[in-house]
Design a protein around this motif. Structure first.
Motif, PDB file in Angstrom:
ATOM      1  N   GLY A  65       0.812  -1.203   0.000  1.00 44.23           N
ATOM      2  CA  GLY A  65       0.000   0.000   0.000  1.00 44.23           C
ATOM      3  C   GLY A  65       0.847   1.254   0.000  1.00 44.23           C
ATOM      4  N   LEU A  66       0.174   2.378   0.238  1.00 46.52           N
ATOM      5  CA  LEU A  66       0.823   3.688   0.294  1.00 46.52           C
ATOM      6  C   LEU A  66       0.939   4.103   1.758  1.00 46.52           C
ATOM      7  CD1 LEU A  66       1.836   6.381  -0.938  1.00 46.52           C
ATOM      8  CD2 LEU A  66      -0.585   7.063  -1.080  1.00 46.52           C
ATOM      9  N   VAL A  67       2.152   4.410   2.173  1.00 46.42           N
ATOM     10  CA  VAL A  67       2.410   4.779   3.561  1.00 46.42           C
ATOM     11  C   VAL A  67       3.330   5.990   3.595  1.00 46.42           C
ATOM     12  CG1 VAL A  67       3.423   3.987   5.742  1.00 46.42           C
ATOM     13  CG2 VAL A  67       2.127   2.403   4.353  1.00 46.42           C
ATOM     14  N   GLN A  68       3.162   6.831   4.592  1.00 43.19           N
ATOM     15  CA  GLN A  68       4.053   7.970   4.758  1.00 43.19           C
ATOM     16  C   GLN A  68       5.405   7.528   5.308  1.00 43.19           C
ATOM     17  OE1 GLN A  68       2.057  10.859   7.223  1.00 43.19           O
ATOM     18  NE2 GLN A  68       0.883  11.671   5.514  1.00 43.19           N
ATOM     19  N   PRO A  69       6.452   8.283   5.031  1.00 48.85           N
ATOM     20  CA  PRO A  69       7.767   7.967   5.619  1.00 48.85           C
ATOM     21  C   PRO A  69       7.668   7.850   7.130  1.00 48.85           C
ATOM     22  CG  PRO A  69       8.004   9.642   3.935  1.00 48.85           C
ATOM     23  CD  PRO A  69       6.533   9.438   4.115  1.00 48.85           C
ATOM     24  N   GLY A  70       8.354   6.854   7.657  1.00 48.37           N
ATOM     25  CA  GLY A  70       8.295   6.584   9.085  1.00 48.37           C
ATOM     26  C   GLY A  70       7.210   5.620   9.491  1.00 48.37           C
ATOM     27  N   GLY A  71       6.331   5.294   8.555  1.00 45.81           N
ATOM     28  CA  GLY A  71       5.223   4.400   8.856  1.00 45.81           C
ATOM     29  C   GLY A  71       5.623   2.936   8.794  1.00 45.81           C
ATOM     30  N   SER A  72       4.606   2.081   8.940  1.00 50.18           N
ATOM     31  CA  SER A  72       4.820   0.633   8.971  1.00 50.18           C
ATOM     32  C   SER A  72       3.841  -0.071   8.047  1.00 50.18           C
ATOM     33  CB  SER A  72       4.622   0.098  10.395  1.00 50.18           C
ATOM     34  OG  SER A  72       5.570   0.657  11.284  1.00 50.18           O
ATOM     35  N   LEU A  73       4.253  -1.227   7.585  1.00 46.56           N
ATOM     36  CA  LEU A  73       3.401  -2.128   6.806  1.00 46.56           C
ATOM     37  C   LEU A  73       3.779  -3.554   7.160  1.00 46.56           C
ATOM     38  CD1 LEU A  73       3.288  -0.775   3.121  1.00 46.56           C
ATOM     39  CD2 LEU A  73       1.336  -0.998   4.678  1.00 46.56           C
ATOM     40  N   ARG A  74       2.822  -4.448   7.039  1.00 49.43           N
ATOM     41  CA  ARG A  74       3.103  -5.867   7.216  1.00 49.43           C
ATOM     42  C   ARG A  74       2.679  -6.593   5.956  1.00 49.43           C
ATOM     43  NH1 ARG A  74       0.194 -10.555  10.700  1.00 49.43           N
ATOM     44  NH2 ARG A  74       2.036 -11.739  11.349  1.00 49.43           N
ATOM     45  N   LEU A  75       3.625  -7.200   5.286  1.00 51.04           N
ATOM     46  CA  LEU A  75       3.340  -7.993   4.100  1.00 51.04           C
ATOM     47  C   LEU A  75       3.135  -9.448   4.495  1.00 51.04           C
ATOM     48  CD1 LEU A  75       5.988  -6.605   1.580  1.00 51.04           C
ATOM     49  CD2 LEU A  75       3.714  -5.715   2.143  1.00 51.04           C
ATOM     50  N   SER A  76       2.254 -10.111   3.759  1.00 54.67           N
ATOM     51  CA  SER A  76       1.996 -11.529   3.975  1.00 54.67           C
ATOM     52  C   SER A  76       2.218 -12.288   2.673  1.00 54.67           C
ATOM     53  CB  SER A  76       0.561 -11.756   4.445  1.00 54.67           C
ATOM     54  OG  SER A  76       0.319 -11.100   5.675  1.00 54.67           O
ATOM     55  N   CYS A  77       2.643 -13.524   2.802  1.00 55.13           N
ATOM     56  CA  CYS A  77       2.818 -14.414   1.657  1.00 55.13           C
ATOM     57  C   CYS A  77       2.168 -15.748   2.011  1.00 55.13           C
ATOM     58  CB  CYS A  77       4.291 -14.608   1.352  1.00 55.13           C
ATOM     59  SG  CYS A  77       4.644 -15.823   0.059  1.00 55.13           S
ATOM     60  N   ALA A  78       1.137 -16.100   1.252  1.00 54.14           N
ATOM     61  CA  ALA A  78       0.440 -17.368   1.450  1.00 54.14           C
ATOM     62  C   ALA A  78       0.971 -18.382   0.449  1.00 54.14           C
ATOM     63  CB  ALA A  78      -1.059 -17.174   1.276  1.00 54.14           C
ATOM     64  N   ALA A  79       1.371 -19.546   0.942  1.00 59.15           N
ATOM     65  CA  ALA A  79       1.953 -20.574   0.086  1.00 59.15           C
ATOM     66  C   ALA A  79       1.063 -21.803   0.042  1.00 59.15           C
ATOM     67  CB  ALA A  79       3.329 -20.963   0.601  1.00 59.15           C
ATOM     68  N   SER A  80       0.877 -22.326  -1.155  1.00 58.40           N
ATOM     69  CA  SER A  80       0.179 -23.600  -1.298  1.00 58.40           C
ATOM     70  C   SER A  80       1.236 -24.676  -1.502  1.00 58.40           C
ATOM     71  CB  SER A  80      -0.774 -23.550  -2.487  1.00 58.40           C
ATOM     72  OG  SER A  80      -0.037 -23.427  -3.682  1.00 58.40           O
ATOM     73  N   GLY A  81       0.824 -25.918  -1.442  1.00 57.56           N
ATOM     74  CA  GLY A  81       1.769 -26.994  -1.694  1.00 57.56           C
ATOM     75  C   GLY A  81       2.349 -27.574  -0.418  1.00 57.56           C
TER      76      GLY A  81
END
Length: 113
Positions: A10-26
């Motif tokens: 997403g779009l975040v201001q400098p100093g901000g935070s994000l959490r990315l997720s990766c879903a795996a099949s198999g």
């Protein structure tokens, strides 16, 4: 083989935070080294962080101390917690199964005021 799906960009201001997720099949996710990579416009794709099957981790110098990679083997999930974000962190972020050399489709992260 494995299918990987990233989310959380997403779009975040400098100093901000994000959490990315990766879903795996198999199968055998828990046994594979997994990685987060990113590619900024006009630049090569680069390793951001990597996590082994025993949760041993490795980080690029540019993100060490700000980003944290983790995994939940019971859910076949990998995460990237990104704090103190900078404009230079702007990129498409990809997850990768290092065993199968499989990539997700990527998620856009934009850091801007």
């Amino acid at each position: 083989q494995v299918q990987l799906v990233e989310s959380g960009g997403g779009l975040v201001q400098p100093g901000g935070s994000l959490r990315l997720s990766c879903a795996a099949s198999g199968s055998f996710f828990s046994q594979h080294v997994m990685g987060w990579y990113r590619q900024a416009p006009g630049k090569e794709r680069e390793l951001v962080a990597r996590i082994g099957s025993y949760a041993d981790t490795d980080y690029a110098d540019s993100v060490r101390g700000r980003f944290t990679i983790s995994r939940d083997n019971a859910k076949n999930m990998m995460y990237l917690q990104m704090n103190s974000l900078k404009p230079e962190d702007t990129a498409v972020y990809y997850c990768k199964d290092e065993h199968w050399e499989s990539w997700g489709q990527g998620t856009q992260v934009t850091i801007s005021a």
